[in-house]
Design an enzyme around this catalytic site. Structure first.
Site, short mmCIF file in Angstrom:
data_model
loop_
_atom_site.label_atom_id
_atom_site.label_comp_id
_atom_site.label_asym_id
_atom_site.label_seq_id
_atom_site.Cartn_x
_atom_site.Cartn_y
_atom_site.Cartn_z
CE LYS A 233 7.66 -17.42 9.84
NZ LYS A 233 8.87 -18.21 10.10
O1 G3P Z 1 10.47 -20.94 11.12
C1 G3P Z 1 9.35 -21.59 11.58
C2 G3P Z 1 9.52 -23.04 11.86
O2 G3P Z 1 9.91 -23.71 10.71
C3 G3P Z 1 10.33 -23.40 13.09
O3 G3P Z 1 10.67 -24.74 13.16
O4 G3P Z 1 12.01 -26.59 14.10
O5 G3P Z 1 11.81 -24.45 15.39
O6 G3P Z 1 9.87 -25.99 15.19
P1 G3P Z 1 11.11 -25.47 14.55
#
Ligand code: G3P
Length: 216
Positions: free
Chosen positions: A85
């Site tokens: 990533k």
């Molecule tokens: O892992 C990437 C993403 O899904 C993060 O989500 O909820 O931290 O905005 P969030």
């Protein structure tokens, strides 16, 4: 649409694997820190072994191309299902182009505009991760971004897969599926909500009560 879980919690992954519907896993440095996995390489080894042959995205923390490529080579060499990533920066895109030549799969993350997705695809990204919830959080329309990326990728038959990320509730999953996102990655708490409905519970209760009446 493929179902990914967005977590660094191995028990949650095991449970969703037991449901028989898990296609892959995504993680990020915040999720790894939340679970206290101090030895990152040991964590990558454990998680990639657990989910194999499904892909698991593990993120680099370097900000320069050289550092990102080095980290990527190290973590991908742990197991072939480790997807690297990479944040969507100029340095990140340069790293993706190099890694693509080396046949190392990448997931370009922190995507907030259609052009970021297109440039990542052009560099050879295997996946792009537009963040829906974080756009909604600033009073904008996260799902519109998914729609635009799907349309652009379709226009040019781009093979890079779209991961709808930063999902906050089941309706995000429904909308991502309707738009045609290849993959949705969501936290365990969101996936848990998907498999239940009060009318299903009431329906089962009624069926069983009627069955018992028949038995006398
Ligand atoms: O892992 C990437 C993403 O899904 C993060 O989500 O909820 O931290 O905005 P969030």
């Amino acid at each position: 649409m493929q179902f990914y879980i967005d977590t660094a919690n191995l028990d949650q992954i095991k449970e969703m694997m037991n449901w028989g519907v898990l296609d892959g896993v995504t993680t990020n440095p915040s999720l790894v820190a939340k679970e206290g996995h101090k030895d990152f390489h040991e964590f990558v080894n454990k998680i990639s072994e657990l989910v194999y042959p499904r892909p698991v995205s593990c993120e680099v923390i370097s900000l320069d191309t050289e550092g990102m490529v080095k980290e990527a080579e190290e973590i991908h060499s742990i197991r072939e299902n480790v997807v690297v990533k990479i944040p969507c920066t100029k340095e990140g895109i340069k790293a993706v182009a190099i890694l693509s030549q080396k046949k190392i799969p990448t997931n370009v993350t922190l995507i907030f505009s259609p052009m970021q997705a297109l440039v990542a695809a052009k560099a050879g990204a295997t996946y792009v991760s537009p963040f829906i919830g974080r756009i909604d959080d600033i009073s904008s329309d996260g799902m519109k971004l998914i729609k635009e990326i799907v349309e652009i990728f379709e226009n040019y038959a781009i093979e890079t897969q779209i991961i709808a990320a930063s999902i906050r509730h089941p309706m995000h999953l429904v909308e991502a599926a309707l738009i045609g996102a290849d993959i949705a990655t969501a936290p365990f708490s969101v996936w848990q909500k998907v498999f239940n409905h009060p009318l299903t519970d009431v329906g089962i209760q009624r069926f069983l009560e009627d069955w018992k009446k028949l038995q006398g």
